[in-house]
Design a protein around this motif. Structure first.
Motif, PDB file in Angstrom:
ATOM      1  N   ARG A 168       0.171  12.131   5.830  1.00 10.16           N
ATOM      2  CA  ARG A 168      -0.472  12.762   4.671  1.00 10.16           C
ATOM      3  C   ARG A 168      -1.748  12.042   4.255  1.00 10.16           C
ATOM      4  O   ARG A 168      -2.589  12.604   3.568  1.00 10.16           O
ATOM      5  CB  ARG A 168       0.504  12.857   3.490  1.00 10.16           C
ATOM      6  CG  ARG A 168       0.890  11.538   2.836  1.00 10.16           C
ATOM      7  CD  ARG A 168       2.096  11.757   1.894  1.00 10.16           C
ATOM      8  NE  ARG A 168       2.347  10.679   0.956  1.00 10.16           N
ATOM      9  CZ  ARG A 168       3.005   9.560   1.248  1.00 10.16           C
ATOM     10  NH1 ARG A 168       3.459   9.347   2.491  1.00 10.16           N
ATOM     11  NH2 ARG A 168       3.222   8.646   0.323  1.00 10.16           N
ATOM     12  N   GLY A 219       7.255  -1.300  -1.707  1.00 10.16           N
ATOM     13  CA  GLY A 219       7.735   0.075  -1.629  1.00 10.16           C
ATOM     14  C   GLY A 219       8.848   0.097  -0.583  1.00 10.16           C
ATOM     15  O   GLY A 219       9.104  -0.899   0.084  1.00 10.16           O
ATOM     16  N   VAL A 220       9.485   1.235  -0.449  1.00  4.01           N
ATOM     17  CA  VAL A 220      10.541   1.382   0.563  1.00  4.01           C
ATOM     18  C   VAL A 220      10.257   2.633   1.376  1.00  4.01           C
ATOM     19  O   VAL A 220       9.958   3.694   0.810  1.00  4.01           O
ATOM     20  CB  VAL A 220      11.930   1.561  -0.100  1.00  4.01           C
ATOM     21  CG1 VAL A 220      13.027   1.605   0.957  1.00  4.01           C
ATOM     22  CG2 VAL A 220      12.218   0.469  -1.098  1.00  4.01           C
ATOM     23  N   GLY A 265       7.789  -3.580   3.983  1.00  2.00           N
ATOM     24  CA  GLY A 265       6.634  -3.855   4.826  1.00  2.00           C
ATOM     25  C   GLY A 265       6.686  -2.755   5.886  1.00  2.00           C
ATOM     26  O   GLY A 265       7.074  -1.621   5.602  1.00  2.00           O
ATOM     27  N   THR A 318       0.858  -1.195   0.000  1.00  2.00           N
ATOM     28  CA  THR A 318       0.000   0.000   0.000  1.00  2.00           C
ATOM     29  C   THR A 318       0.893   1.244   0.000  1.00  2.00           C
ATOM     30  O   THR A 318       2.091   1.145  -0.232  1.00  2.00           O
ATOM     31  CB  THR A 318      -0.919  -0.015   1.240  1.00  2.00           C
ATOM     32  OG1 THR A 318      -0.079  -0.156   2.381  1.00  2.00           O
ATOM     33  CG2 THR A 318      -1.918  -1.155   1.175  1.00  2.00           C
ATOM     34  N   GLY A 319       0.309   2.395   0.273  1.00  2.00           N
ATOM     35  CA  GLY A 319       1.091   3.642   0.285  1.00  2.00           C
ATOM     36  C   GLY A 319       1.052   4.320  -1.066  1.00  2.00           C
ATOM     37  O   GLY A 319       0.348   3.882  -1.989  1.00  2.00           O
ATOM     38  N   GLY A 320       1.835   5.374  -1.208  1.00  2.00           N
ATOM     39  CA  GLY A 320       1.822   6.158  -2.438  1.00  2.00           C
ATOM     40  C   GLY A 320       2.495   5.447  -3.597  1.00  2.00           C
ATOM     41  O   GLY A 320       2.048   5.556  -4.745  1.00  2.00           O
ATOM     42  N   SER A 321       3.565   4.706  -3.322  1.00  2.00           N
ATOM     43  CA  SER A 321       4.363   4.133  -4.417  1.00  2.00           C
ATOM     44  C   SER A 321       3.562   3.265  -5.387  1.00  2.00           C
ATOM     45  O   SER A 321       3.734   3.401  -6.597  1.00  2.00           O
ATOM     46  CB  SER A 321       5.548   3.335  -3.868  1.00  2.00           C
ATOM     47  OG  SER A 321       6.320   4.126  -3.016  1.00  2.00           O
ATOM     48  N   LEU A 331       1.121  -6.959   2.563  1.00  2.00           N
ATOM     49  CA  LEU A 331       2.235  -6.939   3.510  1.00  2.00           C
ATOM     50  C   LEU A 331       1.831  -6.613   4.937  1.00  2.00           C
ATOM     51  O   LEU A 331       2.409  -7.146   5.884  1.00  2.00           O
ATOM     52  CB  LEU A 331       3.235  -5.841   3.100  1.00  2.00           C
ATOM     53  CG  LEU A 331       4.083  -6.065   1.875  1.00  2.00           C
ATOM     54  CD1 LEU A 331       4.679  -4.748   1.402  1.00  2.00           C
ATOM     55  CD2 LEU A 331       5.188  -7.062   2.220  1.00  2.00           C
ATOM     56  N   ASP A 332       0.872  -5.693   5.086  1.00  2.00           N
ATOM     57  CA  ASP A 332       0.699  -5.150   6.432  1.00  2.00           C
ATOM     58  C   ASP A 332      -0.658  -4.480   6.623  1.00  2.00           C
ATOM     59  O   ASP A 332      -1.391  -4.230   5.650  1.00  2.00           O
ATOM     60  CB  ASP A 332       1.822  -4.158   6.763  1.00  2.00           C
ATOM     61  CG  ASP A 332       2.194  -3.263   5.575  1.00  2.00           C
ATOM     62  OD1 ASP A 332       1.334  -3.051   4.698  1.00  2.00           O
ATOM     63  OD2 ASP A 332       3.336  -2.795   5.528  1.00  2.00           O
ATOM     64  N   HIS A 381      12.541   1.064   5.595  1.00  2.00           N
ATOM     65  CA  HIS A 381      11.684  -0.066   5.977  1.00  2.00           C
ATOM     66  C   HIS A 381      11.071  -0.732   4.747  1.00  2.00           C
ATOM     67  O   HIS A 381      10.831  -0.090   3.727  1.00  2.00           O
ATOM     68  CB  HIS A 381      10.620   0.323   7.018  1.00  2.00           C
ATOM     69  CG  HIS A 381       9.536   1.229   6.557  1.00  2.00           C
ATOM     70  ND1 HIS A 381       9.097   2.304   7.283  1.00  2.00           N
ATOM     71  CD2 HIS A 381       8.749   1.218   5.440  1.00  2.00           C
ATOM     72  CE1 HIS A 381       8.111   2.904   6.646  1.00  2.00           C
ATOM     73  NE2 HIS A 381       7.883   2.262   5.521  1.00  2.00           N
ATOM     74  N   ARG A 423      12.931  11.898  -2.118  1.00  2.00           N
ATOM     75  CA  ARG A 423      12.883  11.531  -0.693  1.00  2.00           C
ATOM     76  C   ARG A 423      13.227  10.067  -0.467  1.00  2.00           C
ATOM     77  O   ARG A 423      13.491   9.658   0.647  1.00  2.00           O
ATOM     78  CB  ARG A 423      11.546  11.937  -0.068  1.00  2.00           C
ATOM     79  CG  ARG A 423      10.360  11.164  -0.508  1.00  2.00           C
ATOM     80  CD  ARG A 423       9.034  11.779  -0.073  1.00  2.00           C
ATOM     81  NE  ARG A 423       7.964  10.959  -0.602  1.00  2.00           N
ATOM     82  CZ  ARG A 423       7.369   9.999   0.076  1.00  2.00           C
ATOM     83  NH1 ARG A 423       7.696   9.757   1.327  1.00  2.00           N
ATOM     84  NH2 ARG A 423       6.433   9.261  -0.483  1.00  2.00           N
ATOM     85  N   LYS A 424      13.259   9.271  -1.539  1.00  2.00           N
ATOM     86  CA  LYS A 424      13.626   7.860  -1.392  1.00  2.00           C
ATOM     87  C   LYS A 424      15.116   7.622  -1.692  1.00  2.00           C
ATOM     88  O   LYS A 424      15.613   6.505  -1.565  1.00  2.00           O
ATOM     89  CB  LYS A 424      12.787   6.988  -2.328  1.00  2.00           C
ATOM     90  CG  LYS A 424      11.297   7.006  -2.018  1.00  2.00           C
ATOM     91  CD  LYS A 424      11.014   6.371  -0.659  1.00  2.00           C
ATOM     92  CE  LYS A 424       9.578   6.548  -0.199  1.00  2.00           C
ATOM     93  NZ  LYS A 424       8.617   5.751  -0.875  1.00  2.00           N
TER      94      LYS A 424
END
Ligand code: F6R
Length: 248
Positions: A167, A132-133, A140, A36-39, A66-67, A138, A201-202
């Motif tokens: 965000r 994603g990272v 997951g 999940t997340g933006g990536s 993952l989580d 991190h 930022r990554k």
């Protein structure tokens, strides 16, 4: 590690989708590990397009996420259950009964972790895991310091992770403090891993992942122990990480 550098996030999303679609066409009952997340948002958009315009068929696919945040109900709009439904599952023909995400509201979370790890063994491991990272490296929700031997477990989220994810919430206070996450060992069980990283930022996480010896202070560095990892990274992240023509 195989590295694909893309000009931007859109191209990164198309590449990641292409690898997923190749996997599903090669093995229609593939197990996909999802994030999940933006990536992955762009990847999921491309998968939805692929389903509606290219006839990609997810009927027999099973998915393992993952989580999940602890304390959020599946119907909570900030839960990863809700995220997956609203960004992917509702728009492709995957069978909802074949989609698995840890339950962050399980009455006994230790048992939930054990059952989820067993599920990974029983239906998985994923043929392809999308990752994603985090800015702190991190994978997951395995924060720096997590053992490389970890299986599905409860994690205290770092303040920086909560701030990065604020965000998606109304305020920082609303971001849960804990999550259930596949462990690093669980993730490395996947047959193939596709890591996506976009934006400056990554860059530091990518630099450390590529340049440093595997160490538990940098969870993504564990990926060096895996034989089949593809990193898809856009130029912004890759150049700032110290690769390509210019660094800042
Ligand atoms: C999400 C997950 C996290 C995110 C990471 C990056 O399921 O496991 O590791 O991949 O926090 O998040 P974004 O993509 O929002 O930068």
């Amino acid at each position: 590690m195989n590295i694909i550098i893309t000009k931007d996030y859109q191209e990164l999303s198309e590449k990641a989708c292409e690898l997923i679609e190749q996997q599903v066409s090669k093995k229609p009952d593939s197990v996909l590990g999802l994030a999940t997340g933006g990536s992955p948002l762009g990847t999921y958009q491309e998968m939805i397009k692929g389903f509606s315009s290219r006839g990609v068929n997810y009927e027999k696919v099973r998915t393992l996420n993952l989580d999940e945040y602890i304390g959020l109900d599946k119907n909570d709009s900030q839960s990863y259950h809700f995220f997956m439904k609203s960004h992917l599952f509702d728009y492709i023909n995957v069978n909802a009964d074949n989609t698995y995400i840890p339950n962050g509201k399980a009455p006994d979370l230790d048992t939930e972790c054990e059952l989820y790890e067993k599920l990974i063994e029983d239906i998985g491991p994923p043929d392809l895991q999308l990752l994603g990272v985090g800015q702190n490296g991190h994978i997951g929700f395995n924060e720096p310091g997590t053992s490389f031997e970890s299986e599905t477990h409860i994690i205290d989220l770092e303040e920086s992770t909560r701030q990065a994810n604020a965000r998606f919430f109304d305020s920082l206070e609303d971001v849960p403090k804990q999550a259930v996450t596949m462990g690093i060992r669980s993730i490395l069980k996947s047959k193939r891993i596709v890591v996506i990283a976009s934006g400056e930022r990554k860059a530091e996480a990518i630099r450390q992942m590529l340049k440093e010896e595997p160490n538990e202070n940098m969870p993504a560095s564990a990926l060096k122990h895996h034989k089949h990892v593809t990193l898809i990274v856009d130029e912004k992240a890759y150049k700032k990480a110290g690769h390509g023509e210019e660094t800042q």
